[in-house]
Write a protein that holds these residues in place. Structure first.
Motif, PDB file in Angstrom:
ATOM      1  N   GLN A  18      -9.413 113.310  48.834  1.00 64.02           N
ATOM      2  CA  GLN A  18      -8.847 111.975  49.055  1.00 64.02           C
ATOM      3  C   GLN A  18      -9.806 110.884  48.590  1.00 64.02           C
ATOM      4  O   GLN A  18      -9.383 109.879  48.002  1.00 64.02           O
ATOM      5  CB  GLN A  18      -8.545 111.779  50.536  1.00 64.02           C
ATOM      6  CG  GLN A  18      -7.331 112.522  51.048  1.00 64.02           C
ATOM      7  CD  GLN A  18      -7.087 112.231  52.513  1.00 64.02           C
ATOM      8  OE1 GLN A  18      -7.383 113.047  53.389  1.00 64.02           O
ATOM      9  NE2 GLN A  18      -6.562 111.063  52.800  1.00 64.02           N
ATOM     10  N   LYS A  21      -9.670 110.724  44.863  1.00 67.16           N
ATOM     11  CA  LYS A  21      -8.406 110.121  44.447  1.00 67.16           C
ATOM     12  C   LYS A  21      -8.425 108.615  44.629  1.00 67.16           C
ATOM     13  O   LYS A  21      -7.935 107.865  43.772  1.00 67.16           O
ATOM     14  CB  LYS A  21      -7.256 110.732  45.254  1.00 67.16           C
ATOM     15  CG  LYS A  21      -5.866 110.267  44.819  1.00 67.16           C
ATOM     16  CD  LYS A  21      -5.509 110.787  43.441  1.00 67.16           C
ATOM     17  CE  LYS A  21      -4.081 110.455  43.077  1.00 67.16           C
ATOM     18  NZ  LYS A  21      -3.727 110.949  41.723  1.00 67.16           N
ATOM     19  N   THR A  25      -7.941 105.770  41.772  1.00 69.29           N
ATOM     20  CA  THR A  25      -6.905 104.728  41.797  1.00 69.29           C
ATOM     21  C   THR A  25      -7.510 103.349  41.598  1.00 69.29           C
ATOM     22  O   THR A  25      -6.969 102.521  40.862  1.00 69.29           O
ATOM     23  CB  THR A  25      -6.141 104.777  43.133  1.00 69.29           C
ATOM     24  OG1 THR A  25      -5.608 106.088  43.337  1.00 69.29           O
ATOM     25  CG2 THR A  25      -4.996 103.775  43.141  1.00 69.29           C
ATOM     26  N   PHE A 102      -0.572 112.524  44.003  1.00 71.91           N
ATOM     27  CA  PHE A 102      -0.399 111.603  45.125  1.00 71.91           C
ATOM     28  C   PHE A 102       0.553 112.182  46.174  1.00 71.91           C
ATOM     29  O   PHE A 102       0.274 112.169  47.377  1.00 71.91           O
ATOM     30  CB  PHE A 102       0.144 110.279  44.576  1.00 71.91           C
ATOM     31  CG  PHE A 102       0.246 109.184  45.601  1.00 71.91           C
ATOM     32  CD1 PHE A 102      -0.893 108.584  46.119  1.00 71.91           C
ATOM     33  CD2 PHE A 102       1.477 108.731  46.021  1.00 71.91           C
ATOM     34  CE1 PHE A 102      -0.802 107.566  47.051  1.00 71.91           C
ATOM     35  CE2 PHE A 102       1.579 107.707  46.952  1.00 71.91           C
ATOM     36  CZ  PHE A 102       0.442 107.123  47.468  1.00 71.91           C
ATOM     37  N   GLN A 141      -5.425 104.634  50.387  1.00 68.42           N
ATOM     38  CA  GLN A 141      -4.803 105.097  49.153  1.00 68.42           C
ATOM     39  C   GLN A 141      -3.448 104.428  48.936  1.00 68.42           C
ATOM     40  O   GLN A 141      -3.101 104.039  47.822  1.00 68.42           O
ATOM     41  CB  GLN A 141      -4.626 106.615  49.193  1.00 68.42           C
ATOM     42  CG  GLN A 141      -3.940 107.204  47.966  1.00 68.42           C
ATOM     43  CD  GLN A 141      -4.775 107.057  46.710  1.00 68.42           C
ATOM     44  OE1 GLN A 141      -5.967 107.323  46.709  1.00 68.42           O
ATOM     45  NE2 GLN A 141      -4.141 106.605  45.646  1.00 68.42           N
ATOM     46  N   PHE A 145      -2.389 102.035  45.969  1.00 74.18           N
ATOM     47  CA  PHE A 145      -1.192 102.310  45.176  1.00 74.18           C
ATOM     48  C   PHE A 145      -0.381 101.035  44.975  1.00 74.18           C
ATOM     49  O   PHE A 145       0.044 100.711  43.862  1.00 74.18           O
ATOM     50  CB  PHE A 145      -0.352 103.374  45.885  1.00 74.18           C
ATOM     51  CG  PHE A 145       0.961 103.672  45.219  1.00 74.18           C
ATOM     52  CD1 PHE A 145       1.060 104.656  44.252  1.00 74.18           C
ATOM     53  CD2 PHE A 145       2.103 102.977  45.571  1.00 74.18           C
ATOM     54  CE1 PHE A 145       2.264 104.928  43.635  1.00 74.18           C
ATOM     55  CE2 PHE A 145       3.313 103.244  44.968  1.00 74.18           C
ATOM     56  CZ  PHE A 145       3.398 104.225  44.003  1.00 74.18           C
ATOM     57  N   TYR A 191       6.764 107.997  51.234  1.00 79.21           N
ATOM     58  CA  TYR A 191       5.393 108.446  51.483  1.00 79.21           C
ATOM     59  C   TYR A 191       4.800 107.689  52.673  1.00 79.21           C
ATOM     60  O   TYR A 191       4.185 108.272  53.576  1.00 79.21           O
ATOM     61  CB  TYR A 191       4.569 108.212  50.222  1.00 79.21           C
ATOM     62  CG  TYR A 191       3.168 108.760  50.251  1.00 79.21           C
ATOM     63  CD1 TYR A 191       2.858 109.938  49.582  1.00 79.21           C
ATOM     64  CD2 TYR A 191       2.138 108.092  50.909  1.00 79.21           C
ATOM     65  CE1 TYR A 191       1.569 110.439  49.575  1.00 79.21           C
ATOM     66  CE2 TYR A 191       0.847 108.587  50.922  1.00 79.21           C
ATOM     67  CZ  TYR A 191       0.564 109.759  50.239  1.00 79.21           C
ATOM     68  OH  TYR A 191      -0.721 110.241  50.260  1.00 79.21           O
TER      69      TYR A 191
END
Length: 328
Positions: A18, A21, A25, A102, A141, A145, A191
């Motif tokens: 995570q 990631k 991003t 994701f 995250q 996004f 999500y």
């Protein structure tokens, strides 16, 4: 290795992935801001002969390989794997889409929060710490996004089409740009709801107190009922700001996380609509040189500002109405 050690090992790996990631991003946001228009220009230059090779070339020429930690959308790794044997190609694609994606990460985060928040599984205390770290990174995250999408709208006028869907850019453009955007936004909202449901479920087990939300966690049917209750309140908070009456700081934090995600989703939805639904400027015959006046042009950045202000106004109005109703 016993079950408790396995819990800790899995949680540690999940938090690490995570973190990587999230860094990726944030790096994507920087790349879109600086090189996004160059990327779209490179793609449009190959409108008549667009192939996978042209897509790689467009990313190369716009500096996509320099995005930390694995290149924008991890394309250098995917392209290298595509030149190897079928086994290597399949393995890399599985890692990219089955672990680092994701959506896949969201499933793993939700599962880990569920396991960490179910007392009958008897997770060790260290798992709760890892679960809090995972939940925090999941929320960050999601915010990244939404930020990535807003920057993409501002710089290249699209997100689901011009960035995440760039490999099928002309195909998606021919079928309608707004459909690609809606699919991306709906996926982000689902999500958010999914993660928020498990955050509520986990938070209750860690001491969050709600006046209208209780869980049992004693039997399998009871656990399923608890999850449905948390899903209900997650949807209610996300779309109506109707909270389950938080009674302590941890409960307010959980509710605040859901409201923050809802505000970001609403602002992004209004922004997307303002870009795609805004009328095009009328065309007119050119006036004589001495009487010519500049013609206003619709720019993505202008629509982004309009959408942001409209979304923020709606969020603020909803919060004021909610507070007034409580006062009554």
């Amino acid at each position: 290795m016993n079950v408790h050690h396995a819990f800790i090992a899995v949680g540690s790996v999940l938090v690490l992935v995570q973190g990587v990631k999230l860094i990726g991003t944030v790096s994507n946001i920087r790349w879109i801001f600086r090189r996004g228009p160059d990327f779209i220009a490179e793609i449009n230059a190959h409108e008549n002969d667009f192939t996978e090779s042209a897509y790689w070339t467009a990313l190369d020429r716009s500096g996509g390989r320099n995005v930390l930690p694995l290149g924008v959308l991890e394309y250098p790794l995917i392209r290298a794997a595509s030149r190897r044997g079928p086994a290597v190609k399949a393995m890399v694609r599985f890692i990219r889409h089955g672990i680092y994606d994701f959506t896949a990460l969201g499933l793993y985060i939700a599962l880990f929060l569920f396991l960490a928040g179910t007392p009958i599984l008897d997770p060790p205390p260290a798992v709760a710490t890892l679960a809090w770290a995972s939940a925090t990174l999941a929320v960050l995250q999601l915010l990244a996004f939404y930020g990535e999408a807003c920057v993409s709208y501002a710089r290249i006028g699209s997100y689901g089409l011009g960035f995440h869907g760039a490999g099928r850019y002309f195909e998606n453009r021919a079928s309608g740009t707004y459909l690609a955007e809606v699919k991306t936004l709906v996926g982000a909202a689902i999500y958010s709801l999914f993660i928020s449901t498990l955050i509520l479920y986990f938070a209750v087990g860690q001491g969050a107190r709600f006046g209208a939300l209780t869980v049992t966690r004693e039997t399998v049917p009871g656990i399923l009922s608890d999850l449905l209750t948390c899903l209900y309140y997650s949807v209610a908070v996300f779309f109506t700001a109707d909270t389950p009456e938080p009674e302590n700081g941890m409960a307010r934090l959980a509710v605040g996380i859901i409201i923050l995600q809802a505000a970001c989703a609403l602002i992004l939805a209004v922004t997307s609509a303002s870009i795609h639904i805004a009328p095009e400027p009328p065309t007119a015959e050119p006036a004589p040189a001495e009487e010519a006046e500049p013609v206003p042009v619709n720019r993505p950045g202008n629509h982004l500002l309009t959408g942001f202000l409209l979304g923020a106004a709606v969020v603020g109005a909803a919060a004021l109405m909610r507070r007034r109703n409580r006062g009554d």
